[in-house]
Design an enzyme around this catalytic site. Structure first.
Site, PDB file in Angstrom:
ATOM      1  N   CYS A 152      -1.078  -1.991   7.387  1.00 33.12           N
ATOM      2  CA  CYS A 152      -1.683  -1.848   6.803  1.00 33.12           C
ATOM      3  C   CYS A 152      -3.318  -1.620   6.177  1.00 33.12           C
ATOM      4  O   CYS A 152      -3.762  -1.970   7.322  1.00 33.12           O
ATOM      5  CB  CYS A 152      -1.810  -2.574   5.642  1.00 33.12           C
ATOM      6  SG  CYS A 152      -2.329  -2.378   3.587  1.00 33.12           S
ATOM      7  N   CYS A 177      -8.537  -6.687   3.349  1.00 29.29           N
ATOM      8  CA  CYS A 177      -7.877  -8.122   3.114  1.00 29.29           C
ATOM      9  C   CYS A 177      -8.194  -9.287   3.913  1.00 29.29           C
ATOM     10  O   CYS A 177      -6.729  -9.469   4.712  1.00 29.29           O
ATOM     11  CB  CYS A 177      -6.571  -7.954   2.130  1.00 29.29           C
ATOM     12  SG  CYS A 177      -6.409  -6.938   1.824  1.00 29.29           S
ATOM     13  N   CYS A 192      -4.889 -11.226   5.550  1.00 27.89           N
ATOM     14  CA  CYS A 192      -3.468 -10.894   5.039  1.00 27.89           C
ATOM     15  C   CYS A 192      -3.204 -10.529   6.987  1.00 27.89           C
ATOM     16  O   CYS A 192      -3.856  -9.549   7.490  1.00 27.89           O
ATOM     17  CB  CYS A 192      -4.113  -9.574   4.070  1.00 27.89           C
ATOM     18  SG  CYS A 192      -1.858  -9.269   4.630  1.00 27.89           S
ATOM     19  N   CYS A 207      11.108  -9.241  -6.009  1.00 27.60           N
ATOM     20  CA  CYS A 207      10.113  -8.833  -5.403  1.00 27.60           C
ATOM     21  C   CYS A 207       9.800  -7.922  -4.847  1.00 27.60           C
ATOM     22  O   CYS A 207      10.324  -8.626  -3.358  1.00 27.60           O
ATOM     23  CB  CYS A 207       9.128  -9.932  -5.915  1.00 27.60           C
ATOM     24  SG  CYS A 207       7.473  -9.342  -6.300  1.00 27.60           S
ATOM     25  N   CYS A 225      10.525  -6.205  -9.413  1.00 29.50           N
ATOM     26  CA  CYS A 225       9.055  -6.821 -10.039  1.00 29.50           C
ATOM     27  C   CYS A 225       8.748  -6.073  -8.210  1.00 29.50           C
ATOM     28  O   CYS A 225       9.623  -5.149  -8.123  1.00 29.50           O
ATOM     29  CB  CYS A 225       8.681  -7.847  -9.574  1.00 29.50           C
ATOM     30  SG  CYS A 225       6.737  -8.213  -8.924  1.00 29.50           S
ATOM     31  N   CYS A 242       2.088  -9.379 -13.472  1.00 31.51           N
ATOM     32  CA  CYS A 242       2.110 -10.644 -12.224  1.00 31.51           C
ATOM     33  C   CYS A 242       0.621 -10.108 -11.817  1.00 31.51           C
ATOM     34  O   CYS A 242       0.479  -9.449 -11.181  1.00 31.51           O
ATOM     35  CB  CYS A 242       2.871  -9.972 -11.877  1.00 31.51           C
ATOM     36  SG  CYS A 242       3.106 -12.011 -10.662  1.00 31.51           S
ATOM     37  N   ARG A 265       2.678 -19.103 -11.127  1.00 27.50           N
ATOM     38  CA  ARG A 265       3.829 -19.575 -10.439  1.00 27.50           C
ATOM     39  C   ARG A 265       3.452 -20.229  -8.693  1.00 27.50           C
ATOM     40  O   ARG A 265       2.215 -19.944  -8.293  1.00 27.50           O
ATOM     41  CB  ARG A 265       4.659 -18.237 -10.054  1.00 27.50           C
ATOM     42  CG  ARG A 265       5.238 -18.365  -8.371  1.00 27.50           C
ATOM     43  CD  ARG A 265       5.740 -17.468  -7.612  1.00 27.50           C
ATOM     44  NE  ARG A 265       6.243 -16.115 -10.012  1.00 27.50           N
ATOM     45  CZ  ARG A 265       6.620 -14.819  -9.659  1.00 27.50           C
ATOM     46  NH1 ARG A 265       5.513 -14.732  -8.797  1.00 27.50           N
ATOM     47  NH2 ARG A 265       6.863 -14.690 -10.565  1.00 27.50           N
TER      48      ARG A 265
HETATM   49  N1  SAM Z   1      -0.307  -4.277  -0.063  1.00 23.42           N
HETATM   50  C1  SAM Z   1      -0.333  -4.798  -1.685  1.00 23.42           C
HETATM   51  C2  SAM Z   1      -1.787  -4.868  -2.491  1.00 23.42           C
HETATM   52  O1  SAM Z   1      -2.420  -5.505  -0.818  1.00 23.42           O
HETATM   53  O2  SAM Z   1      -1.838  -5.090  -3.235  1.00 23.42           O
HETATM   54  C3  SAM Z   1       1.240  -5.398  -2.423  1.00 23.42           C
HETATM   55  C4  SAM Z   1       1.061  -6.757  -0.634  1.00 23.42           C
HETATM   56  S1  SAM Z   1       0.114  -7.661  -1.089  1.00 23.42           S
HETATM   57  C5  SAM Z   1       0.266  -8.981   0.530  1.00 23.42           C
HETATM   58  C6  SAM Z   1       0.825  -9.009  -2.095  1.00 23.42           C
HETATM   59  C7  SAM Z   1      -0.201 -10.570  -2.367  1.00 23.42           C
HETATM   60  O3  SAM Z   1      -0.280 -10.960  -1.123  1.00 23.42           O
HETATM   61  C8  SAM Z   1      -1.812  -9.922  -1.804  1.00 23.42           C
HETATM   62  O4  SAM Z   1      -2.776  -9.738  -3.252  1.00 23.42           O
HETATM   63  C9  SAM Z   1      -2.070 -11.801  -1.518  1.00 23.42           C
HETATM   64  O5  SAM Z   1      -2.617 -12.030  -3.471  1.00 23.42           O
HETATM   65  C10 SAM Z   1      -1.197 -12.456  -1.268  1.00 23.42           C
HETATM   66  N2  SAM Z   1      -1.231 -12.844   0.389  1.00 23.42           N
HETATM   67  C11 SAM Z   1      -1.071 -11.979   1.313  1.00 23.42           C
HETATM   68  N3  SAM Z   1      -1.494 -12.472   2.438  1.00 23.42           N
HETATM   69  C12 SAM Z   1      -1.658 -14.160   1.922  1.00 23.42           C
HETATM   70  C13 SAM Z   1      -2.609 -15.146   3.026  1.00 23.42           C
HETATM   71  N4  SAM Z   1      -2.107 -15.420   3.760  1.00 23.42           N
HETATM   72  N5  SAM Z   1      -1.946 -16.395   1.980  1.00 23.42           N
HETATM   73  C14 SAM Z   1      -1.131 -16.550   0.816  1.00 23.42           C
HETATM   74  N6  SAM Z   1      -1.335 -15.021  -0.097  1.00 23.42           N
HETATM   75  C15 SAM Z   1      -1.557 -14.494   0.866  1.00 23.42           C
HETATM   76  C1  DTB Z   2       1.346 -13.511  -4.365  1.00 18.20           C
HETATM   77  O1  DTB Z   2       0.566 -13.276  -5.431  1.00 18.20           O
HETATM   78  N1  DTB Z   2       1.958 -13.550  -3.273  1.00 18.20           N
HETATM   79  C2  DTB Z   2       3.144 -13.180  -2.340  1.00 18.20           C
HETATM   80  C3  DTB Z   2       3.666 -12.156  -3.609  1.00 18.20           C
HETATM   81  N2  DTB Z   2       2.767 -11.809  -4.384  1.00 18.20           N
HETATM   82  C4  DTB Z   2       3.725 -10.132  -2.824  1.00 18.20           C
HETATM   83  C5  DTB Z   2       2.922 -12.702  -1.255  1.00 18.20           C
HETATM   84  C6  DTB Z   2       2.725 -14.105  -0.427  1.00 18.20           C
HETATM   85  C7  DTB Z   2       1.884 -13.097   0.595  1.00 18.20           C
HETATM   86  C8  DTB Z   2       1.919 -14.622   2.010  1.00 18.20           C
HETATM   87  C9  DTB Z   2       2.071 -13.668   3.273  1.00 18.20           C
HETATM   88  C10 DTB Z   2       2.800 -13.364   4.071  1.00 18.20           C
HETATM   89  O2  DTB Z   2       4.164 -13.852   3.981  1.00 18.20           O
HETATM   90  O3  DTB Z   2       3.066 -12.589   4.833  1.00 18.20           O
HETATM   91 FE1  SF4 Z   3      -2.623  -4.720   3.327  1.00 15.11          FE
HETATM   92 FE2  SF4 Z   3      -2.110  -7.214   2.929  1.00 15.11          FE
HETATM   93 FE3  SF4 Z   3      -4.444  -5.931   1.811  1.00 15.11          FE
HETATM   94 FE4  SF4 Z   3      -1.845  -5.929   0.510  1.00 15.11          FE
HETATM   95  S1  SF4 Z   3      -3.290  -7.869   0.910  1.00 15.11           S
HETATM   96  S2  SF4 Z   3      -3.253  -4.187   0.740  1.00 15.11           S
HETATM   97  S3  SF4 Z   3      -0.679  -5.641   1.961  1.00 15.11           S
HETATM   98  S4  SF4 Z   3      -4.161  -5.685   3.715  1.00 15.11           S
END
Ligand code: SAM
Ligand code: DTB
Ligand code: SF4
Length: 342
Positions: free
Chosen positions: A74, A78, A81, A118, A149, A209, A281
Site C-alpha cells: 500500500c 499509516c 499498518c 467485510c 461491507c 462503519c 464493535r
Molecule cells: N486501506 C483501506 C483504508 O485504510 O482505508 C482499508 C483497509 S485498512 C487496513 C482498515 C483499518 O484497519 C484502518 O483504518 C485501521 O483503523 C485498521 N488497522 C490497520 N492496521 C491496524 C492495526 N495494526 N491495529 C489495529 N487496527 C488496524
Molecule cells: C477495522 O476497523 N478494523 C479491521 C477492519 N476495520 C478492516 C482491520 C483490523 C486490521 C488489523 C491488522 C491486520 O490484520 O492487518
Molecule cells: Fe494502506 Fe494500511 Fe493505510 Fe489502509 S491502513 S491505507 S492498507 S497503509
C-alpha cells in the site's frame, strides 16, 4: 482545520445562544466526552449498560467476518499498518483475489455463523477496473444471504454510488484518531479526505462503519476527540469499530506503550453513551484480551465483534474460543442489523 474541528472550536468558544443557532449538528463537545471518561468506573459502566438496554437486546452480538481481498504494497504511510509498503513487516503482497475465491471465503464465514462479510483492500483508493471485480463479489456474497461491507480506501461520489448500486450494505472508513493527533499517524491523506469519503458513502445511501484505534500513543483527550467527531457526524455511524492497536513488528508503532485495560473499557462505554443507536464493535486486539476483559467490554456496550480466525493480515480470536465464550456469556448472534436496534 477541518469542518469537524472548526465546529468543535466554535461550540467551545461561543456563547450558548449563538452555538445553538450556528452549529445545530453538534451533539457532544470534547469536554462533555471527557466528563464521561472521568466518571467513577462503576457509574460509567451502569450508565453505558442502561443506554445500551434502551436501544438493543443486551445479549445479542453482531458477527462480522473479514477477508483481505488485496494485501500489502500500500502506498500510504499509516504508522500502525503492516500493509504499508514503507515498512518492512515481512508481509507478502497479494494481488486482488478472484471473485470465486472471495465467495468461497464468504461461504465459510456464513457456515461459521457470521452475519456480515467485510472485504478489505490495501489501497489508497480503488481503481475503477478493480471496483468492477469488487462489485461482482458484493453481488455474489449478498446472494448467500450475508450483509456486505467493504473497506477499500478513499471513495469518490461516483464510486460510492456504484458500490451502492451493486448492493453494498456498509462501507468501513475509520477516522482512526482525533484530528489533532492524526498528523502523528498518517501524512499521505488528510482528516478532511476521510470526512469527504464518509460524506460520499452517506449520501450514496450506504451504512457508515467508522471508528478508530486506541493505543497509538494518543492522549485521553485525543480518544475523546475521536469519539466526539464520530458522534457529531451529520448521522452517527451505524457501526463503530474500536480497535486496540495490534503492534506489528516493523511498523513505526511497534513499541508504543499500550493503553490500560480499564482505559480501553472506558472508551467502549463512552462510545456506547455518545452513539446510543450505533453498533459498537470490539475490533482488532481481541486475541490478546482474556475472557473477563471481553465480558467487561460487552457490559460497557460493545455488541459486535470481528469473527473468524483472521483479521486482515494478523490473527484474531479463534472461532471455537468465540463460540465457547458466547455460550458462557449467553450471547446469541444478531440475525441482521436491519431489524435492530429496537
Ligand atoms: N486501506 C483501506 C483504508 O485504510 O482505508 C482499508 C483497509 S485498512 C487496513 C482498515 C483499518 O484497519 C484502518 O483504518 C485501521 O483503523 C485498521 N488497522 C490497520 N492496521 C491496524 C492495526 N495494526 N491495529 C489495529 N487496527 C488496524
Ligand atoms: C477495522 O476497523 N478494523 C479491521 C477492519 N476495520 C478492516 C482491520 C483490523 C486490521 C488489523 C491488522 C491486520 O490484520 O492487518
Ligand atoms: Fe494502506 Fe494500511 Fe493505510 Fe489502509 S491502513 S491505507 S492498507 S497503509
Amino acid at each position: 482545520m477541518s469542518n469537524a474541528s472548526a465546529t468543535q472550536q466554535a461550540i467551545e468558544e461561543a456563547p450558548l445562544i449563538q452555538v445553538e443557532k450556528a452549529v445545530p449538528m453538534i451533539r457532544w463537545s470534547v469536554e462533555q466526552v471527557l466528563e464521561l471518561y472521568n466518571m467513577p468506573f462503576n457509574d460509567l459502566m451502569f450508565k453505558a449498560q442502561t443506554v445500551h438496554r434502551e436501544h438493543f437486546d443486551a445479549n445479542s452480538l453482531q458477527l462480522s467476518s473479514l477477508l483481505s481481498i488485496k494485501t500489502g504494497a500500500c502506498p500510504e504511510d499509516c504508522k500502525y499498518c503492516p500493509q504499508s509498503a514503507r515498512y518492512s513487516t515481512g508481509l507478502d503482497a497479494e494481488r486482488l483475489m478472484r471473485v470465486n475465491s472471495i465467495v468461497d471465503a464468504a461461504k465459510k464465514a456464513k457456515s461459521n455463523g457470521a452475519g456480515r462479510f467485510c472485504m478489505g483492500a490495501a489501497w489508497r483508493s480503488p481503481k475503477d477496473k478493480d471496483l468492477v471485480v469488487v462489485e461482482e463479489a458484493v453481488r455474489q456474497v449478498k446472494e448467500l444471504g450475508l450483509e456486505t461491507c467493504a473497506t477499500l480506501g478513499m471513495l469518490s461520489e461516483e464510486q460510492a454510488l456504484s458500490l451502492k448500486a451493486a448492493g453494498l450494505d456498509y462501507y468501513n472508513h475509520n477516522l482512526d484518531t482525533s484530528e489533532e493527533y492524526y498528523k502523528e499517524v498518517i501524512t499521505t491523506r488528510s482528516y478532511e479526505d476521510r470526512l469527504d469519503t464518509l460524506e460520499h458513502v452517506r449520501s450514496a445511501g450506504m451504512n457508515v462503519c467508522s471508528g478508530g484505534i486506541v493505543g497509538m500513543g494518543e492522549t485521553r483527550r485525543d480518544r475523546a476527540g475521536l469519539l466526539a467527531n464520530l458522534a457529531n457526524l451529520p448521522v452517527p455511524p451505524q457501526s463503530v469499530p474500536i480497535n486496540n492497536l495490534v503492534q506489528v513488528k516493523g511498523t513505526p508503532f511497534e513499541k508504543v506503550e499500550p493503553v490500560g485495560d480499564f482505559e480501553f473499557i472506558r472508551t467502549i462505554a463512552v462510545a456506547r453513551i455518545t452513539m446510543p443507536t450505533s453498533y459498537v464493535r470490539l475490533s482488532a486486539g481481541r486475541e490478546e484480551m482474556n475472557d473477563q476483559m471481553q465480558a467487561l467490554c460487552f457490559m460497557a456496550g460493545a455488541n459486535s465483534v470481528f469473527y473468524g480466525e483472521e483479521l486482515l493480515t494478523t490473527s484474531n480470536a479463534s472461532v471455537d474460543h468465540d463460540k465457547a465464550l458466547m455460550t458462557e456469556l449467553g450471547l446469541t448472534p444478531a440475525a441482521s442489523c436491519e431489524r435492530e436496534p429496537q
